[in-house]
Design a protein around this motif. Structure first.
Motif, PDB file in Angstrom:
ATOM      1  N   ALA A 192      -5.366  42.899  28.358  1.00  0.00           N
ATOM      2  CA  ALA A 192      -5.141  43.198  29.972  1.00  0.00           C
ATOM      3  C   ALA A 192      -4.045  43.890  30.080  1.00  0.00           C
ATOM      4  N   GLU A 193      -2.710  43.577  29.525  1.00  0.00           N
ATOM      5  CA  GLU A 193      -1.702  44.931  31.065  1.00  0.00           C
ATOM      6  C   GLU A 193      -0.759  45.258  28.735  1.00  0.00           C
ATOM      7  N   VAL A 194      -0.965  46.074  28.847  1.00  0.00           N
ATOM      8  CA  VAL A 194       0.027  46.924  27.728  1.00  0.00           C
ATOM      9  C   VAL A 194       1.300  46.952  27.444  1.00  0.00           C
ATOM     10  N   GLU A 195       1.783  46.723  28.751  1.00  0.00           N
ATOM     11  CA  GLU A 195       3.558  46.404  28.648  1.00  0.00           C
ATOM     12  C   GLU A 195       3.931  44.980  28.577  1.00  0.00           C
ATOM     13  N   ASN A 196       2.906  44.192  28.931  1.00  0.00           N
ATOM     14  CA  ASN A 196       3.541  42.357  28.373  1.00  0.00           C
ATOM     15  C   ASN A 196       3.002  41.843  27.513  1.00  0.00           C
ATOM     16  N   GLY A 244      -3.354  45.832  14.736  1.00  0.00           N
ATOM     17  CA  GLY A 244      -3.954  46.433  16.072  1.00  0.00           C
ATOM     18  C   GLY A 244      -4.267  45.824  16.621  1.00  0.00           C
ATOM     19  N   PRO A 245      -4.705  46.027  17.947  1.00  0.00           N
ATOM     20  CA  PRO A 245      -6.188  44.911  18.616  1.00  0.00           C
ATOM     21  C   PRO A 245      -7.494  45.924  17.570  1.00  0.00           C
ATOM     22  N   CYS A 246      -7.250  47.212  17.326  1.00  0.00           N
ATOM     23  CA  CYS A 246      -9.299  47.496  17.391  1.00  0.00           C
ATOM     24  C   CYS A 246      -9.106  47.423  14.741  1.00  0.00           C
ATOM     25  N   PRO A 265       4.077  45.190  19.257  1.00  0.00           N
ATOM     26  CA  PRO A 265       5.134  45.758  20.360  1.00  0.00           C
ATOM     27  C   PRO A 265       5.132  47.042  18.960  1.00  0.00           C
ATOM     28  N   ASP A 266       4.953  48.043  18.385  1.00  0.00           N
ATOM     29  CA  ASP A 266       5.428  49.080  18.256  1.00  0.00           C
ATOM     30  C   ASP A 266       3.709  49.331  18.859  1.00  0.00           C
ATOM     31  N   TYR A 267       2.354  49.214  18.492  1.00  0.00           N
ATOM     32  CA  TYR A 267       1.374  50.396  18.654  1.00  0.00           C
ATOM     33  C   TYR A 267       1.496  50.199  19.898  1.00  0.00           C
ATOM     34  N   MET A 268       1.756  48.727  20.948  1.00  0.00           N
ATOM     35  CA  MET A 268       1.612  49.031  21.987  1.00  0.00           C
ATOM     36  C   MET A 268       2.720  49.781  22.587  1.00  0.00           C
ATOM     37  N   ARG A 269       3.635  50.316  22.490  1.00  0.00           N
ATOM     38  CA  ARG A 269       4.772  50.677  23.071  1.00  0.00           C
ATOM     39  C   ARG A 269       4.643  52.616  22.868  1.00  0.00           C
ATOM     40  N   ALA A 270       3.599  52.744  21.889  1.00  0.00           N
ATOM     41  CA  ALA A 270       2.443  53.897  21.243  1.00  0.00           C
ATOM     42  C   ALA A 270       1.241  54.296  22.343  1.00  0.00           C
ATOM     43  N   ALA A 271       0.687  52.918  22.833  1.00  0.00           N
ATOM     44  CA  ALA A 271      -0.177  53.141  23.593  1.00  0.00           C
ATOM     45  C   ALA A 271       0.302  53.231  25.073  1.00  0.00           C
TER      46      ALA A 271
END
Length: 254
Positions: free
Chosen positions: A105-109, A90-92, A114-120
């Motif tokens: 900048a935009e979690v949705e895009n 992930g980013p961290c 991808p899995d972690y972005m959905r969690a965010a």
């Protein structure tokens, strides 16, 4: 990148000086590294938040290849840090591994992780910023920042986050060094205690067998080898027997 103005902490002047003083007080009041990290994450969250852009903060430390130590300012950052660790990326963790600032900048895009972005998204996070902290040879650390706003971190606010990370890294480096010294002191204390216990047991064996110190020590060494038991444990047994402590290891035949 959209510039929203100097919305965060100023890197120089009075506010920077206050940050340094707060970190010094924080370190003085929290000798335990985990407690220090927790308070540090809360302080960073306060420093970097606005009324319309509350920032959640987590601090992740990797020390001597040991498991990640995570501290958080709130439940949201704690959940996201734990989820990221469970995914293993992930980013961290990318910032921690590469030593580079990672901005989402935009979690949705965001197409990475991808899995972690959905969690965010499920935690109402719209942008993420991960800033490495230079703790030199004490390990690796990163400041994890979460915003409920799309593009919640402007160019200026990223610079401000770097300022916070830089000042916090100095204090964290010292905190980790203090922890290492405390560990060393504990290890030395344990070693001295063990040495004292063995020396006492050797004295008892000398008295009981009317032998030299060297012979008594060898008796203890041989018993340790034959019984596959640590010398310190056997020495405690010898002392316990003399003291009438039946919970200690039984006597052995010289």
């Amino acid at each position: 990148m959209e510039v929203q103005g100097r919305a965060f902490l100023q890197p120089v002047g009075t506010e920077s000086a206050e940050l340094v003083m707060q970190l010094q007080d924080l370190l003085a009041d929290n000798a335990d590294v985990q407690e220090f990290l927790t308070e540090l994450s809360r302080m960073a969250s306060e420093q970097l938040s606005l009324p319309d852009n509350p920032i959640s903060c987590g601090v992740t430390v990797l020390r001597r290849k040991k498991p990640l130590t995570v501290a958080s300012s709130d439940e949201r950052s704690r959940t996201l840090d734990e989820v990221q660790n469970s995914y293993g990326d992930g980013p961290c963790l990318t910032a921690l591994r590469d030593g580079a600032i990672i901005s989402v900048a935009e979690v949705e895009n965001e197409t990475r992780w991808p899995d972690y972005m959905r969690a965010a998204e499920s935690c109402d996070v719209q942008s993420i910023l991960s800033v490495p902290m230079d703790v030199r040879n004490s390990g690796k650390a990163v400041l994890n920042l979460y915003s409920p706003r799309v593009r919640g971190f402007s160019e200026d606010s990223i610079l401000a986050a770097q300022d916070v990370a830089e000042e916090a890294a100095r204090a964290l480096h010292l905190a980790l060094k203090i922890a290492q010294l405390n560990e060393l002191k504990d290890n030395l204390s344990a070693a001295l205690e063990s040495r004292t216990t063995i020396a006492t047991a050797v004295g008892i064996i000398m008295a009981e067998n009317r032998c030299s110190r060297e012979t008594a020590f060898q008796i203890l060494v041989d018993a340790s080898s034959h019984r596959n038991t640590k010398m310190h444990t056997l020495a405690e047994g010898v002392i316990g027997r003399v003291a009438g402590d039946h919970d200690k290891a039984p006597d052995f035949d010289e």
